[in-house]
Design a protein around this motif. Sequence first.
Motif, PDB file in Angstrom:
ATOM      1  N   ARG B 301     -31.243  29.743  10.970  1.00 16.35           N
ATOM      2  CA  ARG B 301     -32.180  30.765  10.501  1.00 16.35           C
ATOM      3  C   ARG B 301     -31.490  31.647   9.489  1.00 16.35           C
ATOM      4  N   VAL B 304     -31.348  35.530  10.171  1.00 17.12           N
ATOM      5  CA  VAL B 304     -30.402  36.058  11.162  1.00 17.12           C
ATOM      6  C   VAL B 304     -29.035  36.237  10.517  1.00 17.12           C
ATOM      7  N   SER B 345     -31.097  40.976  16.235  1.00 10.70           N
ATOM      8  CA  SER B 345     -31.347  39.704  15.543  1.00 10.70           C
ATOM      9  C   SER B 345     -31.296  38.508  16.485  1.00 10.70           C
ATOM     10  N   ASN B 349     -34.935  39.297  22.062  1.00 13.63           N
ATOM     11  CA  ASN B 349     -36.220  38.689  22.451  1.00 13.63           C
ATOM     12  C   ASN B 349     -36.000  37.245  22.894  1.00 13.63           C
ATOM     13  N   SER B 352     -38.742  34.437  22.970  1.00 15.28           N
ATOM     14  CA  SER B 352     -39.443  33.993  21.759  1.00 15.28           C
ATOM     15  C   SER B 352     -38.966  32.642  21.275  1.00 15.28           C
ATOM     16  N   THR B 442     -40.168  38.226  15.895  1.00 18.45           N
ATOM     17  CA  THR B 442     -39.333  39.425  15.963  1.00 18.45           C
ATOM     18  C   THR B 442     -39.592  40.155  17.278  1.00 18.45           C
ATOM     19  N   LYS B 445     -41.656  46.136  19.107  1.00 19.02           N
ATOM     20  CA  LYS B 445     -41.175  47.420  18.571  1.00 19.02           C
ATOM     21  C   LYS B 445     -40.722  48.332  19.704  1.00 19.02           C
ATOM     22  N   ILE B 448     -37.285  47.289  20.743  1.00 20.33           N
ATOM     23  CA  ILE B 448     -36.301  47.791  19.774  1.00 20.33           C
ATOM     24  C   ILE B 448     -36.028  49.272  20.025  1.00 20.33           C
TER      25      ILE B 448
END
Lengths: 237, 509
Positions: B301, B304, B345, B349, B352, B442, B445, B448
């Motif tokens: 990726r 990242v 990064s 998560n 996901s 991502t 929020k 994060i």
Amino acid sequence: MTDAIEAEGLTKRFGDVVAVADVDLSVSSGTVYGFVGPNGAGKTTTLQLLAGLLDADGGSARIDGTDTTQRRELTDVLGYLPAEAPLYDELTGREQLRYAAQFRQLDDSGVDEALERYGLVDAADRRIDGYSTGMRRRLGLAQATLHDPAVLLLDEPLNGLDPQATRTVTDLVATVSDDGTAVLVSSHDLATIEEICDRVGIIADGRLVAEDKPDELAGGVDDRADLEAAVIELTDG
Amino acid sequence: MNRTALADSLLVARLYLLRGWRRAIANPRTLALKAGVLVALWLFVVTGDARTLPSEVEPERFKEMMRGAAAGLWLAFVAVAALSTPTAARSVQGSSFLLRSAGLRPTLWGTMLGKYARRVAIFGAFVVATAFVLAWGFDVPTRNPLTFVALLVFFLTAELTGMAVRLGVAATGVQLGDTGRVLFGGVGVIVLSVGVGYPEESIALLSHLPVAAFGEAFIMGIPEVAADETLVVWATAGGVVGSLVLAVVIEQFALRSWFTGGSRERAGAERTRVDDLLGRLGITGPTRAVAWRLWLQSRRRPLVLGLLAVPALVVGLALVEPGGTDIPLFPLSIGLYAVWMATVSVGLNPLSSEDETLTHLLSAPGRDIVRGYALTTVCLGIPVTVAAVSLAGVLVGPLWLTVPALLVSVAVLLGVVPGAIAIGLIMPRVGALEQSVDGPITPSKFAIGVHSVLLGLLVAPATLVITFAGRVPPVAVYAGSGVTILAALLTGTVALNLAANRLDGMTLG
């Protein structure tokens, strides 16, 4: 008389990978043509080429006499249902069909008729994200056939369906075909393909390696063999 | 565009907005967060210096600021539009249906109109409200209708330019590749960072761009500033003509790029040297499998890898700052930025990246899985953190605080990585996306936010003593750093257990 689906030397490359190589096809109105082969053989790419969603690198194809490069005209004669039905989860089934109908200048009676025909009346005002796989497939079919297309392309329409839902979908395909539509259906469900298709094409490594009536294809390999044995025999290695 | 194509485009746009609205109200927390950010930003502008700005700066300088800000905003919207422009038919949601029902034009322009309307509704309202308040500083609210026409053309040209650029590149058939995308993104980050680092020079430079003429629209009617209304008229008219030209070009580019299908990569090698290394280190079973797979996904990726390099870029930018960056906290700040970037990064998560493998994953012990995630995140994070702090300490300084900053940053990394995995498991973001994305989804929020708070709390003791370094004895600096290190390691241990238990207790459906 011209066939509803005609393709000559259809070829598609993705960089170095040849996905479809020199495929010839002809499907008459009112018939169901089965398109079978291993994963990655080129079934979906061929259907996308016929649907005008990909540019061919070689050869040509016509849908009800319309060249597949004439994308705007193609919308009038073609119905296409990819493996993942193109539906908007935030809408209800009725809203989805109304939306599709507006592009065709069809009124609400066409929508009601489709909901009735595809057994979705009770779920019509529920959001699509709550639909089962079978309901999504039926709604996708309803959307693809809303304008009574001359040709219907179905990519893996039986994937993930239980026997009852499979029967419902195949009955609907038969009804559409009886109305004069040429149906090209790709699937791994060979027993169902053998049952519903007038002709079957077997594709491997992008090439059409055999094409005939289902029982002729099976008999060509072994007198007692079924279509599954024929496909394995013809696509192995 | 004929009547039917126009009607169909409006139909597509209307549905785009309806679906966006339904998605938004189905997720009220996120909606409230986004609205809150916009309102907070607006309040900051209204109640802060900006409101009195017009009366405090020289009229010519104020004019230059408005022109530069308009040009900067326009470029930002071009970038946003370019990034969100689909370069293949399959990237448009429901494209097989839309293209076979309505055709190319309504699909292309309907989707564009929907996005445009949404941007105008959100950002346009913000810009108008802000411009109104700025003008209010002079007691002369801008009521000239030309302002609003110019605003619409301003957004339209940005949207179309972004589309044309992205589709134009796609139509050439040139593919950047992973390295090219990282380099391209790196250049973008540098340009943006220089712009933010040198605001006055950037504004002055931007004010000379042709699109800066739109900035005059927001200062019309303000006494002493002498906005050039004729220029606004010309910019608006030119924008309309330019938009028509861009529309024709975009259609041609879309025709060339949307139906090619691109190229398909052949399957790569199944095993890597990293997997062999893990084996030689005695790491086996699910931990090894997860660590290897996460490494492979991260390596492939470009985003990242690009994000991990950002802290080093910031150090580079500090070097070119003429005044220097002689603050005690600099090495530690850069280290913590690297820690934050690595965890967000890669580790924040975890669900996901699972897609359809989650069932398989849940068949292994949670502790092994979490260790696999932590291992890769830490292995990626440590070199990035050490490099960033070392560069910051050695090249910018202060040198004597480099070692404490290194120790604190690495310890905090070890603590917040399991913390990030636990937070990501408690607040995952695995929902449906609007269109297919290249790479992982991502993090949420909220995840994060919570992760950032955890990081902030852990580094608070070290930050406090390093801020006063030089005014407190060195032993105090090491003591404060020690508290952060111990707290981080303790947090890591607790979070590891929490994440493992969370994964073990997870069910599908």
